[in-house]
Scaffold this motif. Sequence first.
Motif, PDB file in Angstrom:
ATOM      1  N   CYS A 449      25.954   8.733  65.665  1.00 13.72           N
ATOM      2  CA  CYS A 449      25.282   8.780  64.365  1.00 13.72           C
ATOM      3  C   CYS A 449      24.267   9.921  64.391  1.00 13.72           C
ATOM      4  O   CYS A 449      23.400   9.979  65.262  1.00 13.72           O
ATOM      5  CB  CYS A 449      24.578   7.460  64.082  1.00 13.72           C
ATOM      6  SG  CYS A 449      23.548   7.518  62.610  1.00 13.72           S
ATOM      7  N   CYS A 452      20.393   8.279  63.499  1.00 10.83           N
ATOM      8  CA  CYS A 452      19.608   7.532  64.496  1.00 10.83           C
ATOM      9  C   CYS A 452      19.955   7.928  65.929  1.00 10.83           C
ATOM     10  O   CYS A 452      19.299   7.494  66.867  1.00 10.83           O
ATOM     11  CB  CYS A 452      19.781   6.028  64.304  1.00 10.83           C
ATOM     12  SG  CYS A 452      21.409   5.425  64.739  1.00 10.83           S
ATOM     13  N   CYS A 489      27.019   3.749  59.949  1.00  8.56           N
ATOM     14  CA  CYS A 489      26.515   3.533  61.302  1.00  8.56           C
ATOM     15  C   CYS A 489      26.244   2.052  61.550  1.00  8.56           C
ATOM     16  O   CYS A 489      25.579   1.400  60.760  1.00  8.56           O
ATOM     17  CB  CYS A 489      25.225   4.338  61.507  1.00  8.56           C
ATOM     18  SG  CYS A 489      24.379   3.916  63.040  1.00  8.56           S
ATOM     19  N   CYS A 492      21.936   1.870  62.098  1.00  8.25           N
ATOM     20  CA  CYS A 492      20.978   2.125  61.017  1.00  8.25           C
ATOM     21  C   CYS A 492      21.632   1.993  59.639  1.00  8.25           C
ATOM     22  O   CYS A 492      20.967   2.143  58.619  1.00  8.25           O
ATOM     23  CB  CYS A 492      20.328   3.502  61.184  1.00  8.25           C
ATOM     24  SG  CYS A 492      21.448   4.866  60.817  1.00  8.25           S
TER      25      CYS A 492
HETATM   26 ZN   LIG Z   1      22.717   5.466  62.771  1.00  5.01          ZN
END
Ligand SMILES: [Zn+2]
Length: 743
Positions: A449, A452, A489, A492
């Motif tokens: 991701c 994050c 994701c 997050c």
């Molecule tokens: Zn993420």
Amino acid sequence: MSPALKIASVLLDEGIDRPLDYAVPLAFRSTCAVGVRVLVPVRGHPKHGTIIELKREAEVASVQNIIELLSEKPLLSDSLFALAKWISFYYCTPLRKVVQVMLPSGLRKNIQKRKQLFVRSKLSRPELLHLCQELRIKKPEQALVLDQLLLHPKGLLLSALIEKAQTSESPIKTLIKNNILHTEEMAQEASPIDEQEVFSTKPKTLRDEQKRALTKITASLEEGVFATHLLHGVTGSGKTEVYLQAINSTLKAGKNVIFLVPEIILTSQTLERLRSRFPEKIVLLHHRLSDGERHESWHEIRNGNVRIVMGARSAIFSPTPKLGLIILDEEHESSYKQQDDQPTYHARDVALMRAKLENAVVILGSATPSLESRYNADQKKFQLSSLHRRGNADLAQVKVVDMRLEFEKTKGFTLFSDALLDAIKKRRSLGEQTILLLNRRGYQTSCLCTKCGETVRCPHCDLALTYHLGEEILTCHLCDFRLLKLRSCPKCHADETLKYKGAGTEMVERALHAILPEIRTLRLDADTTRHKGSHELIFRQFRSAKADLLIGTQMVAKGLHFPAVTLVGILSADGALNIPDFRAGEKAFQLLTQAAGRAGRAELAGEVIIQTHMPEHTMLQLAAAQDYEAFFHQELEVRKLFSFPPFCRLAKVVFSGEKLKNVEETGKRFRMKLIQELPPSFQILPLVPCGHPKVRDKFRFQFLIKGARSTLLSQKLALVQQMLPAKRDVRTLVDVDPESTFF
Ligand SMILES: [Zn+2]
Ligand SMILES: [Zn+2]
């Protein structure tokens, strides 16, 4: 037996590790012997066991009688029994477990006849589907079986089910026991022998090097005493012909042969050559034989009807009488070592011990012998014969390409260097073939991701998931966990932030088609070979020129001979060089050298291109020069410097379980106890998480022990194992002479 020996020491198949004493009733005294199978009472229940000793007096005051003799003759010969005892001691494993490994389970359970069973599901389709999903992680083998029953709703023959699901009989048995499947007997079918038409061949004329090697081996065979020959021959130098002629001498002398191979799927060419040379009975032992088939082969072998047994590592236990010769082809392969269960035996060391007990000759063959074996040849424990010449081809030209420069040229990532692409195009225009090796399967090897920074990992293992484009899923290569391609994701929950990185074989194939749309490719990796026979099919297609290029993982580097292949490309040598393991250098050298050996074995000259970010790496340079001797001496110095085998004895103890704290505590306790038991000359390294610290929801810790080559280590490891009986939730695995210190 002598009438005075009226007590039998019996090893039970299950439950208790130490032997129990029983009285031999008069009626059985004449037939009772070590190795005979018996039925004995244990707390009022009859249990199966094996007699391991006959003696005058029992260890306890009162003993019960043996109920029944289950075999007329001992199932284990004296020498196999002695071998079992050695394995039990050396690999710190209860004798009971060793006997279990040596005897096929059908034999232990006294199955007499092969029955054809038909298997059906008892559940409805939706129920089956639901259960299948539930079992996928915890019991993946059972899920594979149910997959097949979903595909074949009317049911199928047990043997077909085992083959299609690529599993053993045990998950099926569990499903039957759990009332999910049921079976019914079918009429006996003819035994499915793979009788192919064979054309008989005659021995080939040997070149001088081959002749010299064979002369030494035949001298040992004629002497009839234990000897080990290391046959070091570059790919294509004619090792197999030396094996065949040594087999011929053995058979003529009325003795029998065990021929071990690292992987059954790569045996077809060798087996064909054996069958065309020898009309004698040959049996191929493989793990997909049913209990009944295994049982039948076992008896055939023991009765001396089978002259040559071929198989993977466990074939070293076949009850071959009058054993004259054991061959281990590709002796450096790690598949010869049992790593995940005790006894953690190495088929090579077991072969040496067996040959010693039975006065047989061992031939270890390899293009890249293991460091240990080559060292033993230096120490004059093995007789060394080297085959330097290839039959009618020169060694391939090797070129190392620095990918850092290629990245600069293209201002970014590229899979193929210009040199490799040009070479592929050239081979194609000449009608010759190419093999590409990349030791990672799938499309992209990680998913990250960008918001994050989280890498998507398997929830059950500590490993990044691999993206497979064909099925549009993310999978774990340790436990086969599957996840549909993610849109957001998992941590997050941001949308469109996931980025896929790292290339696998699936991407190589796609990328190549994008550049060269006309090229015909085949792919060989664990994804394209899930079904039985798919390896053979891909190999056959490639051999008959149905494709210009074969892409694959390390499977493509091994064993088979393709006369039209003149180019081998290794897309990235870096992965193999970077593993933090004492054998990493050796394994990388072996893989690169073997892959290079695929190029230009026939009349056509070969070329090898190795792509890397570390062109200056010594191991790479040595592999590129295909200089085994330089590799051997250099690697030996490294092992000496850091005190690794063959300069010490190494053992590894691995602890695993679902509760991290318990696993770590058990490990610490075991280690402390061992420190108390072993003299300070032994080096006991700290307890650390394994290379894969978590697999299938189990945490894993390990520590290493280094010491002098003596029996003391095995003795003390076994002692500590007995002193600290395994807790239910933590598994302890003692691995003597480990193949790897990382995994
Ligand atoms: Zn993420
Ligand atoms: Zn996993």
